[in-house]
Write a protein that holds these residues in place. Structure first.
Motif, PDB file in Angstrom:
ATOM      1  N   SER A  36       0.817  -1.217   0.000  1.00  0.00           N
ATOM      2  CA  SER A  36       0.000   0.000   0.000  1.00  0.00           C
ATOM      3  C   SER A  36       0.852   1.269   0.000  1.00  0.00           C
ATOM      4  N   SER A  37       2.000   1.245   0.667  1.00  0.00           N
ATOM      5  CA  SER A  37       2.856   2.445   0.682  1.00  0.00           C
ATOM      6  C   SER A  37       3.435   2.723  -0.703  1.00  0.00           C
ATOM      7  N   TYR A  38       3.869   1.686  -1.423  1.00  0.00           N
ATOM      8  CA  TYR A  38       4.367   1.897  -2.783  1.00  0.00           C
ATOM      9  C   TYR A  38       3.229   2.363  -3.697  1.00  0.00           C
ATOM     10  N   LEU A  39       2.064   1.748  -3.576  1.00  0.00           N
ATOM     11  CA  LEU A  39       0.932   2.121  -4.432  1.00  0.00           C
ATOM     12  C   LEU A  39       0.499   3.561  -4.184  1.00  0.00           C
ATOM     13  N   GLU A  40       0.601   4.017  -2.940  1.00  0.00           N
ATOM     14  CA  GLU A  40       0.271   5.405  -2.626  1.00  0.00           C
ATOM     15  C   GLU A  40       1.241   6.361  -3.333  1.00  0.00           C
ATOM     16  N   ALA A  59       2.579  10.022  -7.870  1.00  0.00           N
ATOM     17  CA  ALA A  59       3.586  10.370  -8.879  1.00  0.00           C
ATOM     18  C   ALA A  59       3.131  10.061 -10.308  1.00  0.00           C
ATOM     19  N   ALA A  60       1.939   9.536 -10.451  1.00  0.00           N
ATOM     20  CA  ALA A  60       1.461   9.133 -11.782  1.00  0.00           C
ATOM     21  C   ALA A  60       1.350  10.341 -12.707  1.00  0.00           C
ATOM     22  N   CYS A  69      -4.599   4.926 -11.564  1.00  0.00           N
ATOM     23  CA  CYS A  69      -4.377   3.620 -10.940  1.00  0.00           C
ATOM     24  C   CYS A  69      -5.678   3.118 -10.322  1.00  0.00           C
ATOM     25  N   PHE A  70      -5.881   1.821 -10.407  1.00  0.00           N
ATOM     26  CA  PHE A  70      -6.990   1.146  -9.750  1.00  0.00           C
ATOM     27  C   PHE A  70      -6.417  -0.072  -9.048  1.00  0.00           C
ATOM     28  N   PHE A  71      -7.054  -0.454  -7.974  1.00  0.00           N
ATOM     29  CA  PHE A  71      -6.562  -1.556  -7.159  1.00  0.00           C
ATOM     30  C   PHE A  71      -7.685  -2.567  -7.000  1.00  0.00           C
ATOM     31  N   ILE A  72      -7.367  -3.826  -7.213  1.00  0.00           N
ATOM     32  CA  ILE A  72      -8.381  -4.885  -7.208  1.00  0.00           C
ATOM     33  C   ILE A  72      -8.139  -5.804  -6.020  1.00  0.00           C
ATOM     34  N   GLY A  73      -9.158  -5.987  -5.222  1.00  0.00           N
ATOM     35  CA  GLY A  73      -9.110  -6.943  -4.130  1.00  0.00           C
ATOM     36  C   GLY A  73      -9.950  -8.155  -4.507  1.00  0.00           C
TER      37      GLY A  73
END
Length: 143
Positions: free
Chosen positions: A32-36, A41-42, A48-52
């Motif tokens: 989660s820290s990298y994805l944040e 920075a995108a 970005c989308f995140f799939i659970g």
């Protein structure tokens, strides 16, 4: 009888379930820290989308998805002002303007998804595919 897997699509890393990092445990590029950081920075043409992936209500798989809108790029390369450059820019804008990645388009290797031991990989990938299909519908509605 197998319990069907379900999915949830998150639009921001702030929405991720607290257990997310437990699934990402061995891949820093899915934490989660990298994805944040990736989200912040995108470039302006990338979302970005995140799939659970869930079994019952337990998170057992995670995936990263990126949507690129190439129409928002000013250029696809300006090496020179020749006809070839103009044709390439026109073709990219007309024929490959919207791209959905499952994974990180800036990295190589298996950084697209992670599963716990409680999931059959094939079933998990099918569920991510269902999520991608759903995400395409959402993005088409947003135009």
């Amino acid at each position: 009888m197998k319990t069907p897997l379900t999915f949830e699509i998150y639009s921001t890393s702030k929405e991720l379930p607290p257990i997310w990092n437990k699934i990402a445990k061995e891949n820093i590029f899915l934490t989660s820290s990298y994805l944040e950081i990736l989200e912040k920075a995108a470039p302006k043409n990338m979302n970005c989308f995140f799939i659970g992936v869930f079994k019952n209500e337990t998170l057992i798989g995670i995936a990263l998805s990126q949507f690129l809108d190439l129409n928002k790029l000013e250029s696809f390369g300006e090496r020179d002002k020749c006809l070839k450059t103009m044709i390439r820019n026109f073709a990219f804008k007309k024929f490959s303007s919207h791209v959905l990645f499952i994974g990180n388009n800036m990295l190589t290797g298996q950084n697209a998804y992670a599963f716990s031991d409680d999931i059959d990989t094939g079933e998990g990938i099918k569920t991510i595919h269902q999520a991608a299909t759903s995400l395409i519908k959402i993005l088409k509605k947003r135009k």
